[in-house]
Design a protein around this motif. Structure first.
Motif, mmCIF file in Angstrom:
data_model
loop_
_atom_site.group_PDB
_atom_site.id
_atom_site.type_symbol
_atom_site.label_atom_id
_atom_site.label_comp_id
_atom_site.label_asym_id
_atom_site.label_seq_id
_atom_site.Cartn_x
_atom_site.Cartn_y
_atom_site.Cartn_z
ATOM 1 N N ALA A 63 0.900 -1.273 0.107
ATOM 2 C CA ALA A 63 0.080 0.105 -0.082
ATOM 3 C C ALA A 63 0.879 1.292 -0.008
ATOM 4 O O ALA A 63 0.533 2.165 0.505
ATOM 5 C CB ALA A 63 -0.978 -0.068 1.033
ATOM 6 N N SER A 64 1.970 1.204 -0.891
ATOM 7 C CA SER A 64 2.857 2.362 -0.768
ATOM 8 C C SER A 64 2.244 3.555 -1.524
ATOM 9 O O SER A 64 2.556 4.684 -1.477
ATOM 10 C CB SER A 64 4.089 2.164 -1.341
ATOM 11 O OG SER A 64 3.980 1.589 -2.838
ATOM 12 N N TYR A 65 1.152 3.292 -2.237
ATOM 13 C CA TYR A 65 0.276 4.319 -3.158
ATOM 14 C C TYR A 65 -0.845 4.695 -2.390
ATOM 15 O O TYR A 65 -1.545 5.652 -2.828
ATOM 16 C CB TYR A 65 -0.118 3.466 -4.515
ATOM 17 C CG TYR A 65 -0.763 2.087 -4.114
ATOM 18 C CD1 TYR A 65 -2.008 2.244 -3.845
ATOM 19 C CD2 TYR A 65 -0.019 1.089 -4.215
ATOM 20 C CE1 TYR A 65 -2.528 0.630 -3.519
ATOM 21 C CE2 TYR A 65 -0.530 -0.220 -3.884
ATOM 22 C CZ TYR A 65 -1.985 -0.477 -3.664
ATOM 23 O OH TYR A 65 -2.374 -1.526 -3.391
ATOM 24 N N LEU A 66 -1.212 4.235 -0.812
ATOM 25 C CA LEU A 66 -2.075 4.985 -0.076
ATOM 26 C C LEU A 66 -1.549 5.806 0.968
ATOM 27 O O LEU A 66 -0.336 5.713 0.973
ATOM 28 C CB LEU A 66 -2.895 3.705 0.235
ATOM 29 C CG LEU A 66 -3.654 2.872 -0.759
ATOM 30 C CD1 LEU A 66 -4.322 1.708 -0.079
ATOM 31 C CD2 LEU A 66 -4.726 3.861 -1.399
ATOM 32 N N GLU B 115 -0.215 7.099 4.257
ATOM 33 C CA GLU B 115 0.586 6.519 5.339
ATOM 34 C C GLU B 115 -0.240 6.060 6.537
ATOM 35 O O GLU B 115 -1.241 6.905 7.008
ATOM 36 C CB GLU B 115 1.628 7.144 5.923
ATOM 37 C CG GLU B 115 2.589 6.628 6.964
ATOM 38 C CD GLU B 115 3.878 7.503 7.379
ATOM 39 O OE1 GLU B 115 4.611 6.816 8.013
ATOM 40 O OE2 GLU B 115 3.772 8.470 6.490
ATOM 41 N N GLY B 116 -0.178 4.778 7.154
ATOM 42 C CA GLY B 116 -1.143 4.598 8.279
ATOM 43 C C GLY B 116 -2.471 3.989 7.880
ATOM 44 O O GLY B 116 -3.155 3.269 8.742
ATOM 45 N N PHE B 117 -2.729 3.892 6.573
ATOM 46 C CA PHE B 117 -3.852 2.891 5.947
ATOM 47 C C PHE B 117 -3.632 1.526 6.294
ATOM 48 O O PHE B 117 -2.650 0.810 6.135
ATOM 49 C CB PHE B 117 -3.942 3.257 4.482
ATOM 50 C CG PHE B 117 -5.010 2.471 3.881
ATOM 51 C CD1 PHE B 117 -6.393 3.013 4.002
ATOM 52 C CD2 PHE B 117 -4.787 1.114 3.367
ATOM 53 C CE1 PHE B 117 -7.458 2.125 3.335
ATOM 54 C CE2 PHE B 117 -5.675 0.219 2.765
ATOM 55 C CZ PHE B 117 -7.032 0.914 2.463
ATOM 56 N N TYR B 118 -4.753 0.760 6.673
ATOM 57 C CA TYR B 118 -4.792 -0.546 7.075
ATOM 58 C C TYR B 118 -6.377 -1.023 6.532
ATOM 59 O O TYR B 118 -7.051 -0.184 6.840
ATOM 60 C CB TYR B 118 -4.684 -0.746 8.436
ATOM 61 C CG TYR B 118 -4.411 -2.097 8.624
ATOM 62 C CD1 TYR B 118 -3.377 -3.112 8.655
ATOM 63 C CD2 TYR B 118 -5.546 -2.822 9.367
ATOM 64 C CE1 TYR B 118 -3.381 -4.510 8.709
ATOM 65 C CE2 TYR B 118 -5.600 -4.202 9.659
ATOM 66 C CZ TYR B 118 -4.591 -4.970 9.140
ATOM 67 O OH TYR B 118 -4.375 -6.341 9.614
#
Length: 483
Positions: free
Chosen positions: A314-317, A319-322
Motif C-alpha cells: 500500500a505504498s500508493y495509499l 501512510e497509516g492506511f490499513y
C-alpha cells in the motif's frame, strides 16, 4: 483506465507466437481401439492459464484503487495435482507417506517417533535372547553324558536303537502287495500300463499337430484378450504450458511484465467444473503475494472466469492506511497419524518432525536409541534426545500486507484463440483446445512412459542406497511404501 496500455499488439503477438508454438509433438506408438477414430474430437480439453504482474511504482500510483476491496474463496472447489509439489513434500518430509487425493488435496501420514524407539527395543531384546540361546547351546556342548553298564553313552544307545528301527522298517514291499487306486481287486502293476504305453506312430503326428493348433489358437485368443487398453491421461494434473509458452517468453523479454504463475491441465468430458484454487496460502508458512482461482464453464460456448488478487504494501495509499486481510486459501495438506488416521494439529506435527530430526542426528553419531539396564528383566532406558519445539507448523496468523489489488472477470474464449484479461497490474492470459482421441492416447502413453522411467530411476537409487534390500515387487503389500 489512466496509464493503461492497449493490449492489441500484445494480443497479436501472443496469437502469432501461439501458432508458431503449436507444433506436432513427437509421436509415440499407441494402439488406439479399432472402434475409435483417432482424428475424432474426444471431448477432452487442454486449458492454459498464465498471470503476469507489473507492479512498478509508476503503474500502481497511476490508478485510484478501491480502498477496501473484498473477495472470498468458493466453498466447493478442487486443486490441480502437482507432481513437483508431491516430490518436494516427499523430500522435505521423508518420514511421512504422501497420498494424493482425487480432488487435489494431499494427505500426509506421519508416524509417531516412539515407534522407532519401540522397534529399537524389540531389536535389542531379540539380540539379547539370541545371545542367551547361543550361550546355553555352548555350555550344553561341554556336558559329559552318563554311560551305561556296557560302556556306551546314552546318545550311542539312542543312535543304535534308531539304526535298528530304521533297518526293520526299511524292508522292501513288493509291488504285488500294492492295490491300484482305481482297480482294488487287481494285483501287480498292470494298472500302470496305460500310463507307460506309447501312442501309435501314425496317430502321434496328427494328435501333436491338432494339439499345437488348438494351443496356438488359445494362446492367440489369450494374447488378444490380455492386451491392455490404451492409457488415458489424468484429469486436473498440473502440466507445463505449451501453446502460450513462446508468446509469453517473447512478451516478458520486451516488456516489464513478469510471469508470476503459469499452468495447464487436461479435463475429461462431463466432469464437474468446480473452481480450481491456484495458491497455497492456507498451507505455506509465508503468505504469497498472488492468490486466486479460475473456473471453467462449458456449454454452447466455453467461458473462463478468473479471480485473482495481488497483495501489496500500500505504498500508493496514505501512510497509516490499513484494511482487513483477504481470506487464506482452504487447507490442501492434511496431516494424520499413520496408524490411527486421526488428524494432527500443527504443534504435534512440529514436535514429531523435530523429534525425528533429533533421532536421525543421534543415530548418525553412532549412538543407540535404547540401553539395557537389567537384561534379566528386559528393562530398557531410552536414549532419545529431548526436543523443545514450540513452532505451530501453521500458516502465518497475521497478514504481512496492507492492501490488495483485485481483478475478477468472466469471458467467452473461442477454441484456439488467446483471451487477454486486460488490467494495469494483473494481466491474465488463457487459451484452450479440444483434443482428438489420437492426441489423448498419445499424452496418456507419454505419461505412462515417463512414470515407468521415474519408477526405474527411483528403484535404482533405492538399490544403491540399500543393496541388501529386496526389490519392491518382492515385498509384501503392507511393507511397500505408498510413494
Amino acid at each position: 483506465m489512466k496509464g493503461q496500455r492497449s493490449p492489441r499488439w500484445l494480443f497479436i503477438l501472443l496469437l502469432l507466437a501461439s501458432a508458431a508454438a503449436a507444433q506436432e509433438p513427437v509421436p509415440i506408438a499407441v494402439n488406439v481401439p479399432d472402434s475409435i477414430d483417432p482424428n475424432a474430437d474426444s471431448g477432452w480439453l487442454r486449458i492454459e492459464v498464465a498471470v503476469l504482474i507489473d507492479d512498478r511504482a509508476e503503474v500502481v500510483t497511476s490508478e485510484a484503487w478501491p480502498p477496501y476491496p473484498s473477495t472470498q474463496y468458493p466453498n466447493s472447489h478442487r486443486r490441480l495435482q502437482d507432481d513437483q509439489l508431491l516430490q518436494q513434500l516427499s523430500a522435505q518430509y521423508p518420514q511421512a507417506q504422501i497420498l494424493a487425493e482425487p480432488d487435489g488435496n494431499i494427505t500426509l501420514l506421519l508416524p509417531d517417533p516412539q515407534q522407532l524407539v519401540a522397534k529399537a527395543k524389540a531389536d535389542a531384546l531379540a539380540q539379547q535372547r539370541e545371545a542367551l540361546l547361543q550361550a546355553r547351546e555352548t555350555s550344553a556342548g561341554h556336558i559329559d553324558l552318563p554311560k551305561s553298564t556296557d560302556g556306551n553313552t546314552l546318545a550311542d544307545l539312542d543312535d543304535t536303537a534308531g539304526a535298528t528301527d530304521s533297518t526293520e522298517n526299511s524292508k522292501p514291499i513288493a509291488l504285488e502287495m500294492i492295490d491300484a487306486p482305481d482297480k482294488t481287486g487287481s494285483a501287480g502293476a498292470e494298472w500302470l500300463s496305460p500310463f507307460t504305453e506309447s501312442p501309435p506312430l501314425d496317430a502321434s503326428a496328427d494328435s501333436v499337430s491338432s494339439s499345437t493348433n488348438i494351443s496356438g489358437a488359445v494362446i492367440d485368443d489369450l494374447a488378444e484378450e490380455q492386451t491392455p487398453p490404451p492409457a488415458l491421461p489424468e484429469s486436473f494434473k498440473a502440466r507445463p504450458i505449451e501453446s502460450l509458452s513462446e508468446g509469453l517468453r517473447q512478451l516478458t523479454r520486451s516488456n516489464p511484465d513478469r510471469l508470476q504463475m503459469s499452468t495447464s491441465w487436461l479435463q475429461a468430458p462431463e466432469v464437474a467444473n468446480l473452481p480450481i484454487i491456484l495458491d497455497n496460502s492456507g498451507d505455506d508458512p509465508d503468505w504469497p503475494k498472488l492468490q486466486g482461482f479460475v473456473q471453467i464453464r462449458t456449454g454452447d460456448t466455453l467461458k473462463i472466469g478468473v479471480n485473482f488478487w495481488w497483495n501489496t504494501d500500500a505504498s500508493y495509499l496514505p501512510e497509516g492506511f490499513y484494511m482487513t486481510s483477504p481470506p487464506m486459501a482452504p487447507v490442501q495438506r492434511f496431516w494424520r497419524d499413520e496408524l490411527s488416521l486421526l488428524p494432527l494439529d500443527g504443534p504435534t506435527v512440529a514436535k514429531r518432525l523435530a523429534t525425528f530430526k533429533a533421532i536421525e542426528a543421534h543415530i548418525g553419531a553412532g549412538l543407540p536409541l535404547v540401553e539395557f539396564v537389567d537384561p534379566t528383566t528386559g528393562f530398557f532406558r531410552e536414549l532419545v534426545p529431548e526436543t523443545d519445539d514450540t513452532n505451530s507448523f501453521s500458516p502465518p496468523a497475521t497478514w504481512p500486507w496492507r492492501h490488495f489489488i483485485h481483478v475478477a472477470d468472466t469471458r467467452t474464449v473461442s477454441e484456439g484463440y488467446v483471451r487477454y484479461f486486460d488490467h494495469p497490474v494483473l494481466k491474465v492470459v488463457t487459451t484452450w483446445q479440444e483434443l482428438t482421441w489420437g492426441e489423448v492416447y498419445q499424452i496418456g502413453a507419454a505419461d505412462r512412459e515417463r512414470e515407468d522411467i521415474e519408477k526405474a530411476i527411483q528403484d535404482a537409487q533405492d538399490a544403491v542406497a540399500d543393496p541388501t534390500a529386496p526389490p519392491v515387487g518382492q515385498l509384501p503389500p503392507d511393507q511397500q511404501s505408498l510413494r
